[in-house]
Design an enzyme around this catalytic site. Structure first.
Site, PDB file in Angstrom:
ATOM      1  N   THR A  64       1.453   4.499   1.508  1.00 35.66           N
ATOM      2  CA  THR A  64       2.241   5.063   2.607  1.00 35.66           C
ATOM      3  C   THR A  64       3.176   4.033   3.211  1.00 35.66           C
ATOM      4  O   THR A  64       4.323   4.339   3.566  1.00 35.66           O
ATOM      5  CB  THR A  64       1.303   5.628   3.694  1.00 35.66           C
ATOM      6  OG1 THR A  64       0.478   6.641   3.118  1.00 35.66           O
ATOM      7  CG2 THR A  64       2.087   6.224   4.846  1.00 35.66           C
ATOM      8  N   CYS A  65       2.701   2.811   3.324  1.00 33.80           N
ATOM      9  CA  CYS A  65       3.515   1.744   3.912  1.00 33.80           C
ATOM     10  C   CYS A  65       4.772   1.501   3.084  1.00 33.80           C
ATOM     11  O   CYS A  65       5.865   1.271   3.624  1.00 33.80           O
ATOM     12  CB  CYS A  65       2.700   0.459   4.008  1.00 33.80           C
ATOM     13  SG  CYS A  65       1.135   0.647   4.886  1.00 33.80           S
ATOM     14  N   SER A  66       4.639   1.551   1.763  1.00 35.35           N
ATOM     15  CA  SER A  66       5.759   1.247   0.876  1.00 35.35           C
ATOM     16  C   SER A  66       6.660   2.442   0.616  1.00 35.35           C
ATOM     17  O   SER A  66       7.864   2.281   0.420  1.00 35.35           O
ATOM     18  CB  SER A  66       5.232   0.717  -0.469  1.00 35.35           C
ATOM     19  OG  SER A  66       4.573  -0.517  -0.303  1.00 35.35           O
ATOM     20  N   THR A 107       0.838  -1.193   0.000  1.00 32.94           N
ATOM     21  CA  THR A 107       0.000   0.000   0.000  1.00 32.94           C
ATOM     22  C   THR A 107       0.881   1.255   0.000  1.00 32.94           C
ATOM     23  O   THR A 107       2.046   1.201   0.392  1.00 32.94           O
ATOM     24  CB  THR A 107      -0.949   0.001   1.203  1.00 32.94           C
ATOM     25  OG1 THR A 107      -0.188  -0.188   2.401  1.00 32.94           O
ATOM     26  CG2 THR A 107      -1.972  -1.115   1.075  1.00 32.94           C
TER      27      THR A 107
END
Length: 251
Positions: free
Chosen positions: A49-51, A47
């Site tokens: 923001t996570c990445s 996803t």
């Protein structure tokens, strides 16, 4: 409101992980007993923001966490082991342990399993981070209960600041290079000798000369950028390092 579990023991869970071609069960005790661990949890692998932010920054700051007594950095998501392993490979995050909470059991016992059905995600973890010492939660940073996916306190910088309030962050360095360039080799050597990590961008693989002109107004190699500032070529870098060392000596 999400419950803060500071002072409590970490939930007892068995995680189904995948190593090479085999299933390997990993327990909470395996991960936390006798260790100091920073764990951050997020809504989903791959996803945005996570990445783009959450994982890369923890991976980058791993040496600083180690210097402050942290034995392991763990990333948790309600995804299966195959997805988490592939995500780790794509992120080049070798300094972080990716832990699949495939059934959401760990997130549920943490009291941080939330419904993301509106996105087609089902039940996922809320975003948070925590410091765990010998299986006991010492500090938690839980994102506020707001619509969407807030990201402001579970980041690596906030956790590192908690561990080491006066510590200096590493420099963010990018070096634009081209094949066969002796000055590029010199610049990389200077940075390596100074113990400064950098990201190398290679001409016609990662960028074109148009990109270099756009960001540096130059077509000579290398071009070094440090903490958002254009330093220049290898001679400029040598001067910058010498000035930095002089400033440190004076302090």
């Amino acid at each position: 409101m999400f419950k803060n579990l500071e002072g409590q023991a970490i939930p007892d869970v068995t995680f189904r992980t995948r190593r090479e071609h085999e299933w390997v069960d990993v327990t909470s005790a395996d991960l936390f007993k006798g260790k100091t661990v920073v764990l951050f949890s997020l809504p989903g692998a791959f996803t945005p923001t996570c990445s783009s932010s959450h994982v890369p920054r923890y991976n980058q700051l791993a040496p600083q966490f180690r210097a402050n007594g942290v034995d392991d950095i763990i990333c948790v998501s309600v995804n299966d082991a195959f997805v988490m392993n592939e995500w780790k490979r794509s992120q080049h995050a070798e300094r972080v342990t990716f832990l699949p909470d495939g059934n959401g059991e760990f997130s549920d016992k943490m009291g941080l399993l939330v419904g993301k059905e509106d996105l087609g995600f089902g039940r996922r973890s809320w975003r948070y981070s925590m410091l765990v010492r010998d299986g006991i939660v010492k500090k938690m940073f839980i994102e506020p209960e707001q619509p969407g996916d807030p990201y402001g306190v579970s980041d690596a910088d906030t956790m590192l600041k908690y561990l080491d309030p006066e510590g200096a962050l590493p420099h963010d360095v990018a070096v634009f290079t081209r094949d066969g360039c002796p000055f590029c080799v010199r610049a990389k050597g200077l940075l390596n000798d100074a113990g400064i990590e950098f990201e190398e961008l290679l001409l016609n693989r990662d960028y074109t000369d148009q990109t270099l002109r756009a960001v540096s107004h130059s077509i000579t190699y290398p071009q070094v950028f440090i903490d958002g500032k254009h330093i220049g070529g290898s001679d400029n870098l040598a001067s910058w390092l010498a000035q930095r060392d002089e400033t440190r000596s004076a302090a």
